[in-house]
Write a protein that holds these residues in place. Structure first.
Motif, PDB file in Angstrom:
ATOM      1  N   ASN A  41      -1.724 -32.847   0.498  1.00 33.40           N
ATOM      2  CA  ASN A  41      -2.023 -31.673  -0.308  1.00 33.40           C
ATOM      3  C   ASN A  41      -3.413 -31.141  -0.026  1.00 33.40           C
ATOM      4  OD1 ASN A  41      -3.989 -32.730  -2.533  1.00 33.40           O
ATOM      5  ND2 ASN A  41      -2.380 -34.276  -2.356  1.00 33.40           N
ATOM      6  N   LEU A  42      -3.599 -29.876  -0.332  1.00 38.78           N
ATOM      7  CA  LEU A  42      -4.878 -29.196  -0.251  1.00 38.78           C
ATOM      8  C   LEU A  42      -5.082 -28.506  -1.579  1.00 38.78           C
ATOM      9  CD1 LEU A  42      -6.348 -27.031   2.544  1.00 38.78           C
ATOM     10  CD2 LEU A  42      -6.153 -26.073   0.263  1.00 38.78           C
ATOM     11  N   ARG A  90     -19.560 -32.041   3.608  1.00 38.84           N
ATOM     12  CA  ARG A  90     -18.219 -32.544   3.871  1.00 38.84           C
ATOM     13  C   ARG A  90     -18.251 -34.055   3.665  1.00 38.84           C
ATOM     14  NH1 ARG A  90     -16.867 -35.624   7.683  1.00 38.84           N
ATOM     15  NH2 ARG A  90     -14.738 -35.971   8.275  1.00 38.84           N
ATOM     16  N   THR A  91     -17.296 -34.556   2.896  1.00 39.26           N
ATOM     17  CA  THR A  91     -17.178 -35.999   2.719  1.00 39.26           C
ATOM     18  C   THR A  91     -15.793 -36.438   3.177  1.00 39.26           C
ATOM     19  OG1 THR A  91     -16.476 -35.736   0.409  1.00 39.26           O
ATOM     20  CG2 THR A  91     -18.825 -36.179   0.802  1.00 39.26           C
ATOM     21  N   GLU A 108     -10.498 -35.793   2.284  1.00 32.85           N
ATOM     22  CA  GLU A 108     -11.564 -35.036   2.928  1.00 32.85           C
ATOM     23  C   GLU A 108     -11.903 -33.869   2.010  1.00 32.85           C
ATOM     24  OE1 GLU A 108     -12.720 -33.565   7.401  1.00 32.85           O
ATOM     25  OE2 GLU A 108     -10.619 -33.970   6.954  1.00 32.85           O
ATOM     26  N   GLN A 109     -13.199 -33.708   1.702  1.00 34.52           N
ATOM     27  CA  GLN A 109     -13.626 -32.663   0.779  1.00 34.52           C
ATOM     28  C   GLN A 109     -14.793 -31.877   1.359  1.00 34.52           C
ATOM     29  OE1 GLN A 109     -14.374 -35.177  -2.764  1.00 34.52           O
ATOM     30  NE2 GLN A 109     -12.728 -33.998  -3.711  1.00 34.52           N
ATOM     31  N   CYS A 123      -8.612 -32.175   0.540  1.00 30.38           N
ATOM     32  CA  CYS A 123      -7.381 -32.426   1.280  1.00 30.38           C
ATOM     33  C   CYS A 123      -7.103 -33.917   1.247  1.00 30.38           C
ATOM     34  CB  CYS A 123      -7.529 -31.961   2.720  1.00 30.38           C
ATOM     35  SG  CYS A 123      -7.928 -30.209   2.862  1.00 30.38           S
ATOM     36  N   SER A 124      -5.866 -34.285   0.931  1.00 34.76           N
ATOM     37  CA  SER A 124      -5.475 -35.695   0.834  1.00 34.76           C
ATOM     38  C   SER A 124      -4.149 -35.920   1.537  1.00 34.76           C
ATOM     39  CB  SER A 124      -5.292 -36.112  -0.633  1.00 34.76           C
ATOM     40  OG  SER A 124      -6.469 -35.918  -1.361  1.00 34.76           O
ATOM     41  N   CYS A 125      -4.049 -37.092   2.177  1.00 36.47           N
ATOM     42  CA  CYS A 125      -2.779 -37.491   2.775  1.00 36.47           C
ATOM     43  C   CYS A 125      -2.783 -38.991   2.974  1.00 36.47           C
ATOM     44  CB  CYS A 125      -2.524 -36.777   4.104  1.00 36.47           C
ATOM     45  SG  CYS A 125      -3.564 -37.329   5.461  1.00 36.47           S
TER      46      CYS A 125
END
Length: 148
Positions: A41-42, A90-91, A108-109, A123-125
């Motif tokens: 997801n984003l 960005r992390t 990732e952010q 963003c996550s996966c």
């Protein structure tokens, strides 16, 4: 990619994502094409800040909150970048979620501050699928335009 226009921002998204309405979040785009029980997801969120804060302080507070509240959270990388014409951070991190089975999730952010508001593109996966998503996520985040 397709352009998603919102009153507050615009961002490019992959064409096959499902847009979901979620209170408190400007945008949730989900992709269920992977083999994992965790749906990639984003999200795009923004909050008006009650008082001035630096981007470095805001990012540090966000990471600290995640470390306290998210099981297995581990920060991998933190770097300065530019997003929507503004300085950004960005992390990259991982955490654990228990679904049909334990799943390692990569998060990732990108965080930026614009006119007293904090913006976060997250963003996550499933970590095993991150290599397939990373380039598209960066392209999406870098396409962000914040309304002024």
């Amino acid at each position: 990619m397709q352009r998603h226009e919102h009153a507050e921002f615009a961002i490019d998204l992959p064409e096959d994502v499902e847009l979901v309405d979620q209170p408190g979040t400007f945008l949730v785009a989900r992709d269920g094409s992977g083999a994992s029980p965790f749906r990639a997801n984003l999200t795009v969120v923004a909050e008006q800040l009650p008082e001035p804060i630096t981007l470095d302080e805001y990012t540090a507070l966000g990471v600290e909150l995640l470390e306290r509240r998210v099981p297995g959270f581990r920060l991998i990388d933190r770097a300065a970048t530019t997003l929507a014409g503004h300085a950004a951070e960005r992390t990259l991190a991982t955490y654990l979620v228990d679904l049909e089975r334990p799943v390692s999730v990569t998060l990732e952010q990108w965080r930026l501050l614009v006119d007293g508001a904090a913006w976060i593109v997250s963003c996550s996966c499933d970590t095993a699928e991150y290599w397939q998503a990373a380039e598209a996520w960066t392209a999406c985040a870098e396409s962000l335009e914040v309304a002024r």
